[in-house]
Design a protein around this motif. Structure first.
Motif, mmCIF file in Angstrom:
data_model
loop_
_atom_site.group_PDB
_atom_site.id
_atom_site.type_symbol
_atom_site.label_atom_id
_atom_site.label_comp_id
_atom_site.label_asym_id
_atom_site.label_seq_id
_atom_site.Cartn_x
_atom_site.Cartn_y
_atom_site.Cartn_z
ATOM 1 N N PHE A 19 0.834 -1.206 0.000
ATOM 2 C CA PHE A 19 0.000 0.000 0.000
ATOM 3 C C PHE A 19 0.865 1.251 0.000
ATOM 4 O O PHE A 19 0.586 2.216 -0.720
ATOM 5 N N THR A 23 0.839 3.998 -2.873
ATOM 6 C CA THR A 23 0.557 5.384 -2.522
ATOM 7 C C THR A 23 1.648 6.301 -3.060
ATOM 8 O O THR A 23 1.364 7.342 -3.656
ATOM 9 N N TYR A 329 -6.990 7.845 -11.223
ATOM 10 C CA TYR A 329 -7.628 7.096 -10.130
ATOM 11 C C TYR A 329 -9.123 6.970 -10.437
ATOM 12 O O TYR A 329 -9.973 7.433 -9.697
ATOM 13 N N PRO A 332 -12.124 5.069 -7.548
ATOM 14 C CA PRO A 332 -11.787 5.295 -6.145
ATOM 15 C C PRO A 332 -12.565 4.358 -5.228
ATOM 16 O O PRO A 332 -13.622 3.843 -5.595
ATOM 17 N N LYS A 333 -12.028 4.144 -4.045
ATOM 18 C CA LYS A 333 -12.719 3.292 -3.081
ATOM 19 C C LYS A 333 -14.045 3.936 -2.669
ATOM 20 O O LYS A 333 -15.092 3.291 -2.647
ATOM 21 N N TYR A 475 -7.309 11.482 -2.527
ATOM 22 C CA TYR A 475 -6.906 10.083 -2.737
ATOM 23 C C TYR A 475 -6.728 9.358 -1.409
ATOM 24 O O TYR A 475 -7.236 8.243 -1.221
ATOM 25 N N SER A 478 -10.020 8.778 0.377
ATOM 26 C CA SER A 478 -10.793 7.733 -0.289
ATOM 27 C C SER A 478 -10.268 6.349 0.047
ATOM 28 O O SER A 478 -11.032 5.410 0.293
ATOM 29 N N GLU A 479 -8.949 6.206 0.057
ATOM 30 C CA GLU A 479 -8.322 4.897 0.251
ATOM 31 C C GLU A 479 -8.241 4.461 1.717
ATOM 32 O O GLU A 479 -8.032 3.276 2.000
#
Length: 518
Positions: A19, A23, A329, A332-333, A475, A478-479
């Motif tokens: 991760f 990132t 992206y 997104p989550k 970002y 969201s993640e």
């Protein structure tokens, strides 16, 4: 058991490392896109040079809404205009103000927002100073003298040089004398207006009722050549703002008995009741679509200039961040939503309406990032009274490039924002909303609500800095595997009143601006 724990630990370590690497790669891509393929200058040109100012209730505001929707769609981002109320429709036309006696000179002037029109032929009349009176009864008697005249209702400034210019060049004695003289003049003018018994809003209306040909004001912003430009309070006669330099000349001509005359052409058109909108765009979340990361900037402006730094810069920051996120992206989550709010300038109306109309979004907001106060790079972020804001904001900021965060001071947990910009609408509803506060660039004196808030005042390097910050924060929010905490601090007692302070409460928008309520 030990083997299972070891395997779980190894999995966690490998996941965390993966991760962290992803990132870092995403942040590098965001920086590269923001710096190498920026569309900021083009967005600023289209919004500020082509569309222009965005006063609520004007055709230009609706043109801006439609432009933004089409721009988002060109980036394959879903967008819509969402009506939230009605407003008094009005469109600015040509303003031309000429001194015609005792000599000829065109003046720097503009009609105020929602000012009545003079028509194409204009109005010609003598200019007089607001009558001096002993009290309100005496003022009523002296109102007869304003009939058929343009009436000056602002204090004449003794100097058009800002204080920092005096401080640099004047002797200390001269500077102190100027300030003393100005304070004395301010007190004399305050007494003159106070004697009328009327408020700032009521005074122009009383002059209009007494038959004045028009109202002339000058609201200096304490900078070279800069005036604040707001709205008129008259219904039938024009209200004109004139630059400090030309206003001072007119005042002296009237004061010395030279009987100056003006011809004022101030064309405008009243458009009745018109709808007003927020522009909403979103990139749908792939794992938690019902949770939201919100990018926020008000879209409207006053119209003394083109609203470049209030809030054109905030607007294009959010648009450019959305463009970059969609490109790099796209899945997104959480859902990333941008709100371009209407009528912030009249009381956060667009964002207050959105909060009222979309409780399901507010309830599921992971974080909101708002940018409003000028062209400068972001230098301050407050936790706005959310007790654990540091835990997640600090974690997200850590991933922002150091050359961006080196300028930023944080204040955690801070205290809840109660106004000033649209983040406060969400804070009042308990949503974790944060203002990305910029350094000044002389914002308050030179561009905030002034006749000089134009494209050339934008510092694009700082704006690009803010795009990178916003995109990376969006970002990270969201993640983030965790939902942000909404726990609020215990507020202290007010030092001013001694009473227990409470969290701000949500307020609905003004839904019928400048219109009679049903």
């Amino acid at each position: 058991m030990t083997k299972k724990l070891s395997l779980a630990f190894l999995f966690f370590i490998s996941f965390s490392a993966a991760f962290a690497q992803s990132t870092q790669e995403m942040v590098e891509k965001i920086v590269k896109e923001a710096e190498g393929n920026s569309e900021l200058e083009n967005l600023a040109h289209e919004l500020l040079d082509v569309v222009g100012p965005r006063l609520v209730g004007t055709p230009q505001m609706k043109q801006a809404n439609d432009w933004a929707v089409n721009k988002y769609k060109s980036w394959n981002i879903d967008a819509r205009n969402e009506e939230w109320g009605k407003w008094k429709g009005w469109e600015r036309g040509i303003t031309h103000v000429d001194l015609i006696s005792p000599r000829i000179q065109s003046l720097e002037a503009r009609q105020l927002a929602w000012s009545p029109s003079t028509g194409k032929k204009g109005v010609q009349a003598e200019v007089i100073i607001l009558p001096a009176a002993k009290d309100s009864m005496d003022f009523v008697n002296k109102l007869k003298s304003v009939k058929g005249k343009f009436v000056m209702i602002s204090m004449p400034q003794p100097t058009g040089r800002p204080d920092d210019n005096w401080e640099e060049w004047a002797t200390e004695e001269s500077f102190e004398k100027m300030k003393k003289d100005r304070d004395s003049l301010s007190e004399v003018w305050r007494e003159r207006t106070s004697a009328s018994g009327l408020s700032r809003r009521e005074l122009p209306q009383a002059l209009e009722k007494a038959g004045a040909a028009g109202i002339i004001s000058s609201y200096w912003s304490r900078g070279f050549g800069v005036n604040k430009v707001f709205s008129s309070y008259t219904e039938e006669i024009p209200t004109i703002d004139i630059s400090l330099e030309d206003y001072g000349m007119l005042y002296r001509l009237a004061e010395y008995g030279d009987k100056p005359e003006l011809k004022v052409v101030a064309e405008s058109q009243e458009l009745g009741e018109v709808p007003t909108f927020n522009t909403i765009a979103e990139i749908k979340g792939s794992e938690k679509p019902e949770e939201y990361v919100i990018l926020s900037a008000h879209f409207d402006s006053w119209d003394g200039a083109t609203g470049a730094t209030d809030n054109g810069t905030g607007t294009i920051v959010m648009m450019e961040a959305m463009r970059i996120l969609k490109k790099l992206y796209p899945n997104p989550k959480r859902t990333i939503l941008v709100g371009h709010w209407g009528s912030e300038e009249q009381g956060l109306n667009g964002s207050r309406a959105f909060v009222k109309d979309h409780p399901e979004i507010v309830e599921n907001t992971q974080a909101l990032f708002n940018q409003d106060n000028g062209t400068g790079r972001v230098v301050n972020i407050s936790g706005n009274g959310f007790l654990h804001a540091y835990d997640y904001i600090g974690r997200w900021l850590y991933e922002v490039p150091e050359n961006v965060t080196t300028h930023i001071e944080t204040n955690f947990p801070g205290s809840p924002g109660r106004g000033g910009s649209d983040y406060a609408s969400f804070v009042a509803a308990g949503a974790p909303a944060f203002n990305l506060s910029s350094l000044s660039w002389d914002y308050w004196n030179y561009t905030w609500h002034t006749n000089r808030d134009t494209y050339d005042k934008i510092v694009f390097d700082d704006v690009r800095n803010n795009v990178i910050l916003t995109a990376v924060l969006a970002y990270m929010a969201s993640e983030d595997p965790e939902k942000t905490s909404r726990e609020q601090i215990s507020l202290p007692k007010s030092r001013r009143t001694g009473e227990q302070m409470t969290w701000p409460e949500p307020r609905d928008a003004t839904r019928r601006g400048g219109l009679d309520e049903d």
